[in-house]
Write a protein that holds these residues in place. Structure first.
Motif, PDB file in Angstrom:
ATOM      1  N   HIS A  57      13.141  46.863   8.055  1.00  0.00           N
ATOM      2  CA  HIS A  57      13.397  46.482   6.667  1.00  0.00           C
ATOM      3  C   HIS A  57      13.098  47.615   5.683  1.00  0.00           C
ATOM      4  O   HIS A  57      13.035  47.388   4.481  1.00  0.00           O
ATOM      5  CB  HIS A  57      12.594  45.223   6.310  1.00  0.00           C
ATOM      6  CG  HIS A  57      13.132  43.980   6.960  1.00  0.00           C
ATOM      7  ND1 HIS A  57      14.132  43.231   6.405  1.00  0.00           N
ATOM      8  CD2 HIS A  57      12.814  43.392   8.142  1.00  0.00           C
ATOM      9  CE1 HIS A  57      14.414  42.204   7.201  1.00  0.00           C
ATOM     10  NE2 HIS A  57      13.628  42.283   8.271  1.00  0.00           N
ATOM     11  N   GLY A  58      12.905  48.812   6.220  1.00  0.00           N
ATOM     12  CA  GLY A  58      12.718  49.974   5.362  1.00  0.00           C
ATOM     13  C   GLY A  58      11.361  50.076   4.718  1.00  0.00           C
ATOM     14  O   GLY A  58      11.202  50.773   3.711  1.00  0.00           O
ATOM     15  N   VAL A  59      10.357  49.404   5.292  1.00  0.00           N
ATOM     16  CA  VAL A  59       9.023  49.373   4.702  1.00  0.00           C
ATOM     17  C   VAL A  59       8.116  50.376   5.410  1.00  0.00           C
ATOM     18  O   VAL A  59       7.999  50.366   6.640  1.00  0.00           O
ATOM     19  CB  VAL A  59       8.403  47.964   4.780  1.00  0.00           C
ATOM     20  CG1 VAL A  59       6.992  47.963   4.185  1.00  0.00           C
ATOM     21  CG2 VAL A  59       9.284  46.955   4.045  1.00  0.00           C
ATOM     22  N   LYS A  60       7.472  51.227   4.643  1.00  0.00           N
ATOM     23  CA  LYS A  60       6.505  52.189   5.155  1.00  0.00           C
ATOM     24  C   LYS A  60       5.098  51.632   4.938  1.00  0.00           C
ATOM     25  O   LYS A  60       4.857  50.911   3.970  1.00  0.00           O
ATOM     26  CB  LYS A  60       6.656  53.532   4.444  1.00  0.00           C
ATOM     27  CG  LYS A  60       8.014  54.193   4.637  1.00  0.00           C
ATOM     28  CD  LYS A  60       8.169  55.427   3.776  1.00  0.00           C
ATOM     29  CE  LYS A  60       8.361  55.080   2.313  1.00  0.00           C
ATOM     30  NZ  LYS A  60       8.654  56.265   1.476  1.00  0.00           N
ATOM     31  N   PHE A  61       4.174  51.993   5.822  1.00  0.00           N
ATOM     32  CA  PHE A  61       2.822  51.453   5.678  1.00  0.00           C
ATOM     33  C   PHE A  61       1.777  52.411   6.201  1.00  0.00           C
ATOM     34  O   PHE A  61       2.055  53.282   7.031  1.00  0.00           O
ATOM     35  CB  PHE A  61       2.689  50.100   6.397  1.00  0.00           C
ATOM     36  CG  PHE A  61       2.868  50.174   7.895  1.00  0.00           C
ATOM     37  CD1 PHE A  61       1.782  50.411   8.735  1.00  0.00           C
ATOM     38  CD2 PHE A  61       4.128  50.011   8.467  1.00  0.00           C
ATOM     39  CE1 PHE A  61       1.945  50.480  10.110  1.00  0.00           C
ATOM     40  CE2 PHE A  61       4.294  50.081   9.837  1.00  0.00           C
ATOM     41  CZ  PHE A  61       3.205  50.311  10.667  1.00  0.00           C
ATOM     42  N   GLU A  62       0.576  52.230   5.704  1.00  0.00           N
ATOM     43  CA  GLU A  62      -0.623  52.848   6.248  1.00  0.00           C
ATOM     44  C   GLU A  62      -1.534  51.715   6.683  1.00  0.00           C
ATOM     45  O   GLU A  62      -1.566  50.662   6.062  1.00  0.00           O
ATOM     46  CB  GLU A  62      -1.318  53.718   5.208  1.00  0.00           C
ATOM     47  CG  GLU A  62      -0.531  54.940   4.797  1.00  0.00           C
ATOM     48  CD  GLU A  62      -1.227  55.742   3.711  1.00  0.00           C
ATOM     49  OE1 GLU A  62      -0.863  56.906   3.516  1.00  0.00           O
ATOM     50  OE2 GLU A  62      -2.136  55.189   3.059  1.00  0.00           O
ATOM     51  N   GLU A  63      -2.290  51.947   7.734  1.00  0.00           N
ATOM     52  CA  GLU A  63      -3.048  50.900   8.413  1.00  0.00           C
ATOM     53  C   GLU A  63      -4.542  51.093   8.160  1.00  0.00           C
ATOM     54  O   GLU A  63      -5.066  52.179   8.397  1.00  0.00           O
ATOM     55  CB  GLU A  63      -2.722  51.019   9.906  1.00  0.00           C
ATOM     56  CG  GLU A  63      -3.084  49.868  10.764  1.00  0.00           C
ATOM     57  CD  GLU A  63      -2.627  50.135  12.206  1.00  0.00           C
ATOM     58  OE1 GLU A  63      -1.483  50.600  12.409  1.00  0.00           O
ATOM     59  OE2 GLU A  63      -3.434  49.901  13.102  1.00  0.00           O
ATOM     60  N   PHE A  64      -5.218  50.039   7.687  1.00  0.00           N
ATOM     61  CA  PHE A  64      -6.659  50.103   7.418  1.00  0.00           C
ATOM     62  C   PHE A  64      -7.339  48.935   8.138  1.00  0.00           C
ATOM     63  O   PHE A  64      -7.294  47.801   7.676  1.00  0.00           O
ATOM     64  CB  PHE A  64      -6.928  50.038   5.919  1.00  0.00           C
ATOM     65  CG  PHE A  64      -6.439  51.237   5.151  1.00  0.00           C
ATOM     66  CD1 PHE A  64      -7.307  52.271   4.813  1.00  0.00           C
ATOM     67  CD2 PHE A  64      -5.110  51.348   4.774  1.00  0.00           C
ATOM     68  CE1 PHE A  64      -6.865  53.382   4.115  1.00  0.00           C
ATOM     69  CE2 PHE A  64      -4.655  52.453   4.073  1.00  0.00           C
ATOM     70  CZ  PHE A  64      -5.528  53.475   3.745  1.00  0.00           C
ATOM     71  N   ALA A  65      -7.949  49.222   9.271  1.00  0.00           N
ATOM     72  CA  ALA A  65      -8.576  48.184  10.087  1.00  0.00           C
ATOM     73  C   ALA A  65     -10.081  48.159   9.844  1.00  0.00           C
ATOM     74  O   ALA A  65     -10.739  49.203   9.858  1.00  0.00           O
ATOM     75  CB  ALA A  65      -8.297  48.437  11.563  1.00  0.00           C
ATOM     76  N   VAL A  66     -10.631  46.961   9.602  1.00  0.00           N
ATOM     77  CA  VAL A  66     -12.072  46.789   9.383  1.00  0.00           C
ATOM     78  C   VAL A  66     -12.566  45.582  10.179  1.00  0.00           C
ATOM     79  O   VAL A  66     -11.771  44.821  10.734  1.00  0.00           O
ATOM     80  CB  VAL A  66     -12.403  46.609   7.880  1.00  0.00           C
ATOM     81  CG1 VAL A  66     -12.088  47.875   7.102  1.00  0.00           C
ATOM     82  CG2 VAL A  66     -11.639  45.424   7.295  1.00  0.00           C
ATOM     83  N   ALA A  67     -13.856  45.397  10.218  1.00  0.00           N
ATOM     84  CA  ALA A  67     -14.441  44.355  11.063  1.00  0.00           C
ATOM     85  C   ALA A  67     -14.182  42.950  10.549  1.00  0.00           C
ATOM     86  O   ALA A  67     -14.073  42.009  11.325  1.00  0.00           O
ATOM     87  CB  ALA A  67     -15.946  44.586  11.197  1.00  0.00           C
ATOM     88  N   SER A  68     -14.085  42.781   9.231  1.00  0.00           N
ATOM     89  CA  SER A  68     -14.007  41.440   8.657  1.00  0.00           C
ATOM     90  C   SER A  68     -13.148  41.466   7.404  1.00  0.00           C
ATOM     91  O   SER A  68     -13.111  42.471   6.677  1.00  0.00           O
ATOM     92  CB  SER A  68     -15.417  40.942   8.316  1.00  0.00           C
ATOM     93  OG  SER A  68     -15.387  39.665   7.739  1.00  0.00           O
ATOM     94  N   GLY A  69     -12.452  40.337   7.147  1.00  0.00           N
ATOM     95  CA  GLY A  69     -11.535  40.279   6.024  1.00  0.00           C
ATOM     96  C   GLY A  69     -12.186  40.469   4.670  1.00  0.00           C
ATOM     97  O   GLY A  69     -11.542  40.965   3.737  1.00  0.00           O
ATOM     98  N   ASN A  70     -13.453  40.078   4.533  1.00  0.00           N
ATOM     99  CA  ASN A  70     -14.100  40.264   3.229  1.00  0.00           C
ATOM    100  C   ASN A  70     -14.243  41.742   2.884  1.00  0.00           C
ATOM    101  O   ASN A  70     -14.271  42.109   1.706  1.00  0.00           O
ATOM    102  CB  ASN A  70     -15.464  39.562   3.182  1.00  0.00           C
ATOM    103  CG  ASN A  70     -16.487  40.172   4.124  1.00  0.00           C
ATOM    104  OD1 ASN A  70     -16.244  40.280   5.330  1.00  0.00           O
ATOM    105  ND2 ASN A  70     -17.635  40.554   3.595  1.00  0.00           N
ATOM    106  N   LEU A  71     -14.285  42.608   3.913  1.00  0.00           N
ATOM    107  CA  LEU A  71     -14.319  44.047   3.657  1.00  0.00           C
ATOM    108  C   LEU A  71     -12.968  44.527   3.136  1.00  0.00           C
ATOM    109  O   LEU A  71     -12.900  45.364   2.232  1.00  0.00           O
ATOM    110  CB  LEU A  71     -14.702  44.799   4.934  1.00  0.00           C
ATOM    111  CG  LEU A  71     -16.048  44.412   5.550  1.00  0.00           C
ATOM    112  CD1 LEU A  71     -16.298  45.194   6.832  1.00  0.00           C
ATOM    113  CD2 LEU A  71     -17.183  44.629   4.564  1.00  0.00           C
TER     114      LEU A  71
END
Length: 330
Positions: free
Chosen positions: A63-77
């Motif tokens: 769909h032409g979407v570019k992204f950067e990925e940010f993985a953390v331990a918990s959603g509140n972070l």
């Protein structure tokens, strides 16, 4: 079982260039050229795996979407990163979303899943604890400030007759809780899948209860309001990608399970495919924007307001953006 590193990871994925080259040769401006790069946050437990699957599926590139990925331990972070405008989108349960809206005006652009069955209180099996009230005087690992952490402290513990000080709260990332229980560093933990199933399957933990009877715990995809305002076409294309991969969770669960299993294996977790399958079965993945969300959200907000974790009940017309999902589905 070895717990993975909880450090920030980042990956920049670019859309395929073939279609862009074709439209350029025709004198047209490619749609992807107008797309903003999404800084996508997600948690590395089972709640974040639908988003992880989206990122690895190829649907965004399509769909032409570019992204950067940010993985953390918990959603509140992730929520805190979004309030600080370090991340544009991320998933977390209602309690964290409400806090994020209160602190940073974050808006919900979709509901991704229900995870009440994936959150549980797990105790050391050798202690023969069978009820939450038996945690009095015990060391309980909790991801303080997370949605499940708030539900445990504000609702479940008081309902069991436990007030603050009746148990020793040990602040800990959910990723490390099963290992801490196995080593007897803590007596119980307030955890999420697949760590709950790992503790039970390996014989050192017993689940006292899951959260589904207290809260179904919808998980929202939230976005910063400024990103939505500046990049509406990117948001619509992003949601179209979600609509495309939603069918995989219903119609191709083996493909989904294989990808997620490989993720946890790469992070050093040793568990059988059967253990992961049981954990995944507790997640109700159904991306969309269902009607009638406000009553349950208001209930959650009233608890957070009572506990002085937010300053006011949100204006739901500002906090919830079902119009974006509707445009993507049109």
């Amino acid at each position: 079982m070895n717990a993975p590193s909880t450090g920030l990871t980042r990956r920049h994925a670019l859309a395929a260039t073939g279609a862009a080259a074709l439209t350029s040769s025709l004198g047209l401006r490619p749609a992807s050229a107008q797309m903003a790069t999404i800084r996508q946050g997600y948690q590395t437990n089972i709640w974040g795996m639908p988003t992880y699957y989206l990122l690895k599926s190829g649907a965004l590139e399509k769909h032409g979407v570019k992204f950067e990925e940010f993985a953390v331990a918990s959603g509140n972070l992730t929520m805190q990163q979004m309030v600080a405008r370090q991340v544009d989108m991320g998933t977390y349960a209602a309690q964290s979303f409400i806090i994020g809206h209160d602190k940073g005006g974050l808006v919900a652009i979709a509901q991704i899943e229900y995870v009440g069955k994936t959150a549980a209180i797990v105790a050391r099996k050798d202690l023969n604890i069978t009820k939450v009230e038996e945690l009095r005087g015990r060391k309980v690992a909790n991801q303080t400030g997370s949605s499940i952490g708030n539900v445990f402290v504000d609702i479940i513990a008081p309902k069991a007759g436990l007030k603050k000080g009746d148990f020793q709260e040990v602040r800990m990332d959910v990723n490390n809780m099963a290992a801490a229980l196995a080593s007897k560093t803590v007596d119980a933990f307030v955890g999420v899948e697949p760590y709950n199933e790992i503790a039970v399957a390996e014989g050192f933990g017993v689940s006292l209860m899951d959260f589904s009877s207290i809260d179904k715990m919808p998980v929202f995809m939230a976005a910063t309001p400024d990103f939505v305002q500046k990049n509406p076409d990117t948001v619509i294309a992003y949601l179209k990608a979600w609509q495309e991969v939603a069918s995989d969770f219903k119609n191709n669960p083996g493909k989904v399970s294989d990808l997620i299993y490989s993720y946890f294996s790469s992070k050093g977790f040793t568990m059988s495919r059967e253990t992961l399958a049981r954990a995944l079965a507790r997640v109700e993945v159904s991306p969309g924007f269902p009607a009638g969300l406000e009553p349950d959200l208001r209930r959650d907000a009233e608890v957070l307001l009572r506990e002085k974790k937010i300053d006011a009940i949100p204006d739901w017309k500002k906090a919830l953006r079902p119009d974006l999902w509707a445009k993507a589905a049109a």
